[in-house]
Design a protein around this motif. Structure first.
Motif, PDB file in Angstrom:
ATOM      1  N   GLY A 226       0.771  -1.233   0.000  1.00 56.54           N
ATOM      2  CA  GLY A 226       0.000   0.000   0.000  1.00 56.54           C
ATOM      3  C   GLY A 226       0.801   1.281   0.000  1.00 56.54           C
ATOM      4  N   ALA A 227       2.119   1.191  -0.181  1.00 47.74           N
ATOM      5  CA  ALA A 227       2.917   2.411  -0.227  1.00 47.74           C
ATOM      6  C   ALA A 227       2.475   3.270  -1.405  1.00 47.74           C
ATOM      7  CB  ALA A 227       4.404   2.072  -0.358  1.00 47.74           C
ATOM      8  N   ASP A 228       2.486   4.564  -1.200  1.00 46.06           N
ATOM      9  CA  ASP A 228       2.111   5.510  -2.257  1.00 46.06           C
ATOM     10  C   ASP A 228       3.300   5.676  -3.195  1.00 46.06           C
ATOM     11  OD1 ASP A 228       1.350   7.587  -3.867  1.00 46.06           O
ATOM     12  OD2 ASP A 228       0.647   8.883  -2.246  1.00 46.06           O
ATOM     13  N   ILE A 229       3.243   5.065  -4.350  1.00 44.15           N
ATOM     14  CA  ILE A 229       4.377   5.117  -5.271  1.00 44.15           C
ATOM     15  C   ILE A 229       4.242   6.255  -6.284  1.00 44.15           C
ATOM     16  CG2 ILE A 229       4.892   2.665  -4.997  1.00 44.15           C
ATOM     17  CD1 ILE A 229       3.595   2.158  -7.681  1.00 44.15           C
ATOM     18  N   GLU A 230       3.196   7.057  -6.138  1.00 44.36           N
ATOM     19  CA  GLU A 230       3.033   8.209  -7.028  1.00 44.36           C
ATOM     20  C   GLU A 230       3.611   9.490  -6.450  1.00 44.36           C
ATOM     21  OE1 GLU A 230      -0.827   8.076  -9.538  1.00 44.36           O
ATOM     22  OE2 GLU A 230      -1.401   7.441  -7.527  1.00 44.36           O
ATOM     23  N   GLN A 231       3.783   9.554  -5.133  1.00 42.01           N
ATOM     24  CA  GLN A 231       4.215  10.797  -4.513  1.00 42.01           C
ATOM     25  C   GLN A 231       5.696  11.068  -4.809  1.00 42.01           C
ATOM     26  OE1 GLN A 231       4.233  10.681  -0.187  1.00 42.01           O
ATOM     27  NE2 GLN A 231       4.357   8.446  -0.207  1.00 42.01           N
ATOM     28  N   PRO A 232       6.078  12.326  -4.988  1.00 40.44           N
ATOM     29  CA  PRO A 232       7.491  12.657  -5.198  1.00 40.44           C
ATOM     30  C   PRO A 232       8.290  12.413  -3.929  1.00 40.44           C
ATOM     31  CG  PRO A 232       6.188  14.654  -4.976  1.00 40.44           C
ATOM     32  CD  PRO A 232       5.215  13.517  -5.024  1.00 40.44           C
ATOM     33  N   VAL A 233       9.584  12.167  -4.108  1.00 43.17           N
ATOM     34  CA  VAL A 233      10.444  11.870  -2.961  1.00 43.17           C
ATOM     35  C   VAL A 233      11.729  12.684  -3.037  1.00 43.17           C
ATOM     36  CG1 VAL A 233       9.543   9.537  -2.659  1.00 43.17           C
ATOM     37  CG2 VAL A 233      11.498   9.902  -4.165  1.00 43.17           C
ATOM     38  N   GLY A 234      12.340  12.903  -1.881  1.00 41.52           N
ATOM     39  CA  GLY A 234      13.595  13.623  -1.825  1.00 41.52           C
ATOM     40  C   GLY A 234      13.415  15.112  -2.070  1.00 41.52           C
ATOM     41  N   LEU A 235      14.480  15.853  -1.817  1.00 40.38           N
ATOM     42  CA  LEU A 235      14.403  17.297  -1.994  1.00 40.38           C
ATOM     43  C   LEU A 235      14.258  17.700  -3.453  1.00 40.38           C
ATOM     44  CD1 LEU A 235      17.018  18.581   0.615  1.00 40.38           C
ATOM     45  CD2 LEU A 235      14.567  18.160   0.891  1.00 40.38           C
ATOM     46  N   MET A 236      14.702  16.842  -4.376  1.00 41.34           N
ATOM     47  CA  MET A 236      14.544  17.135  -5.801  1.00 41.34           C
ATOM     48  C   MET A 236      13.129  16.842  -6.288  1.00 41.34           C
ATOM     49  SD  MET A 236      17.367  18.374  -7.050  1.00 41.34           S
ATOM     50  CE  MET A 236      17.388  18.065  -8.814  1.00 41.34           C
ATOM     51  N   LYS A 237      12.320  16.216  -5.434  1.00 41.61           N
ATOM     52  CA  LYS A 237      10.910  15.928  -5.729  1.00 41.61           C
ATOM     53  C   LYS A 237      10.749  15.112  -7.010  1.00 41.61           C
ATOM     54  CE  LYS A 237       9.403  20.098  -3.280  1.00 41.61           C
ATOM     55  NZ  LYS A 237       9.276  19.353  -2.022  1.00 41.61           N
ATOM     56  N   GLY A 238      11.587  14.091  -7.128  1.00 40.28           N
ATOM     57  CA  GLY A 238      11.508  13.201  -8.283  1.00 40.28           C
ATOM     58  C   GLY A 238      10.510  12.076  -8.047  1.00 40.28           C
ATOM     59  N   THR A 239      10.220  11.339  -9.112  1.00 41.22           N
ATOM     60  CA  THR A 239       9.380  10.154  -9.018  1.00 41.22           C
ATOM     61  C   THR A 239      10.267   8.930  -8.787  1.00 41.22           C
ATOM     62  OG1 THR A 239       9.529   9.651 -11.376  1.00 41.22           O
ATOM     63  CG2 THR A 239       7.777  11.178 -10.678  1.00 41.22           C
ATOM     64  N   LEU A 240       9.642   7.783  -8.562  1.00 42.01           N
ATOM     65  CA  LEU A 240      10.421   6.550  -8.438  1.00 42.01           C
ATOM     66  C   LEU A 240      11.166   6.262  -9.737  1.00 42.01           C
ATOM     67  CD1 LEU A 240       8.128   4.100  -6.444  1.00 42.01           C
ATOM     68  CD2 LEU A 240       9.529   5.998  -5.644  1.00 42.01           C
ATOM     69  N   TYR A 241      10.587   6.625 -10.863  1.00 41.98           N
ATOM     70  CA  TYR A 241      11.281   6.454 -12.138  1.00 41.98           C
ATOM     71  C   TYR A 241      12.552   7.310 -12.178  1.00 41.98           C
ATOM     72  CZ  TYR A 241       7.549   3.832 -14.520  1.00 41.98           C
ATOM     73  OH  TYR A 241       6.648   2.864 -14.914  1.00 41.98           O
ATOM     74  N   HIS A 242      12.457   8.550 -11.693  1.00 41.18           N
ATOM     75  CA  HIS A 242      13.652   9.401 -11.630  1.00 41.18           C
ATOM     76  C   HIS A 242      14.741   8.738 -10.785  1.00 41.18           C
ATOM     77  CE1 HIS A 242      10.977  12.884 -12.784  1.00 41.18           C
ATOM     78  NE2 HIS A 242      12.076  13.255 -13.416  1.00 41.18           N
ATOM     79  N   GLU A 243      14.339   8.252  -9.612  1.00 44.06           N
ATOM     80  CA  GLU A 243      15.318   7.664  -8.693  1.00 44.06           C
ATOM     81  C   GLU A 243      16.015   6.470  -9.335  1.00 44.06           C
ATOM     82  OE1 GLU A 243      16.191   9.019  -5.850  1.00 44.06           O
ATOM     83  OE2 GLU A 243      14.687  10.591  -6.098  1.00 44.06           O
ATOM     84  N   ALA A 244      15.232   5.584  -9.933  1.00 47.96           N
ATOM     85  CA  ALA A 244      15.816   4.394 -10.554  1.00 47.96           C
ATOM     86  C   ALA A 244      16.649   4.753 -11.779  1.00 47.96           C
ATOM     87  CB  ALA A 244      14.702   3.424 -10.938  1.00 47.96           C
ATOM     88  N   ALA A 245      16.166   5.695 -12.574  1.00 42.47           N
ATOM     89  CA  ALA A 245      16.875   6.064 -13.805  1.00 42.47           C
ATOM     90  C   ALA A 245      18.207   6.740 -13.513  1.00 42.47           C
ATOM     91  CB  ALA A 245      15.991   6.986 -14.645  1.00 42.47           C
TER      92      ALA A 245
END
Length: 332
Positions: A226-245
């Motif tokens: 149930g984790a919210d995988i749509e919310q931005p993360v980190g101070l750069m406010k990236g998506t999970l795709y950003h983080e992985a990429a």
């Protein structure tokens, strides 16, 4: 300028009348100070509130030292003014370009313990350093301000305790699948966030940090929990795709893309607010061909431009990634 004269005199009624008659709330005096800077420096909360309501810009800087209204408020130590500015868009850790001072440092230097407490309560980071390499705590200690130094040390210790409470983020970062599973079963909030205290992990969620570290199985476990995988993360406010990429974790990208029919997923083409980069820009930027392939398979667009006006293919050419440039050319 009549408005500035009214502010310096503390004449709220006169200032209100002048503002209603279209007196410029962002006009500057001969030294480059705006009405808001002057009112903040004088510690006038009602005047500051009046100016902000009339459109005064809390982000403007004076031209000689580069201080903002918040720096002036910190020097006056008026907690109400500090709060008004922060709640109207002022950046709590903005550093003046000449000295590198934050508002917290100015409050320390001007011996304003109340201002220090207010700024810390609103997220000012004690670890920021000025152009001499000094933190706010260094300044307090060097000036013998023990009471203020104690307030800052208490905040540092409180922040350390907050980090320790983020056990799920810590386990996810370490790749501890069983630990993550155990904490989820214990009812720990799957969307807990690291506090913003000046570390590379600031504002990360468990699933965000797992994506950053390439822990695919943990990302999937958190998603299913149930984790919210749509919310931005980190101070750069990236998506999970950003983080992985950014770090070249093609396996995480593929897992996210494969689950789109089951649960909401991050937008593969979301552009970062700081630089306008999409996830595929990030993958190209750091030369991760496999991540580029995975993102294209996930439907990533190739026509979006960064804030520098660059498409992913142009970024690949700029950095000399010939293999990525060729692959993108074939994919366009």
């Amino acid at each position: 300028m009549e408005l500035l004269s009214a502010i310096r005199a503390g004449d709220l009624a006169r200032a209100e009348s002048l503002i209603r008659s279209a007196s410029g709330v962002n006009d500057r005096d001969a030294e480059g100070f705006t009405p808001l800077m002057i009112a903040a420096g004088l510690g006038q909360p009602q005047m500051v509130e009046l100016l902000l309501a009339a459109g005064a810009d809390a982000l403007l800087l004076e031209p000689r030292m580069g201080a903002a209204a918040l720096h002036k408020a910190a020097q006056s130590g008026d907690a109400a003014v500090i709060v008004l500015l922060l709640e109207n868009g002022a950046f709590v850790d903005l550093q003046s370009p000449i000295l590198g001072h934050t508002a917290l440092m100015d409050a320390v230097l001007h011996k304003q313990e109340g201002g220090v407490r207010t700024l810390l309560a609103y997220g000012a980071r004690p670890g920021v350093r000025n152009h001499w390499g000094q933190t706010a705590l260094d300044l307090a200690e060097s000036d013998g301000l023990e009471a203020i130094a104690r307030v800052i040390r208490d905040k540092v210790h409180a922040d350390e305790n907050l980090v320790r409470q983020c056990g799920l983020v810590i386990a996810a970062k370490a790749g501890d699948y069983e630990g993550v599973k155990r904490l989820i079963s214990a009812g720990i909030d799957v969307d807990q966030r690291m506090p913003i205290i000046g570390t590379p992990d600031d504002d990360y969620t468990p699933v965000g940090i797992a994506a950053r570290e390439g822990h695919t199985a943990i990302v999937d476990l958190l998603r299913q929990s149930g984790a919210d995988i749509e919310q931005p993360v980190g101070l750069m406010k990236g998506t999970l795709y950003h983080e992985a990429a950014y770090f070249g974790h093609a396996n995480v990208i593929e897992m996210l893309a494969s689950t789109r029919s089951e649960t909401p997923t991050p937008r593969v083409d979301a552009q970062g607010p700081y630089n306008g980069l999409t996830a595929i820009h990030d993958a190209v930027w750091h030369g991760h061909l496999n991540a580029v392939r995975s993102l294209i398979a996930a439907g990533a667009r190739l026509d979006l431009e960064s804030h520098a006006g660059l498409k992913p293919s142009q970024l690949a050419l700029l950095y000399g990634y010939d293999d990525i440039a060729s692959f993108l050319a074939e994919s366009e």
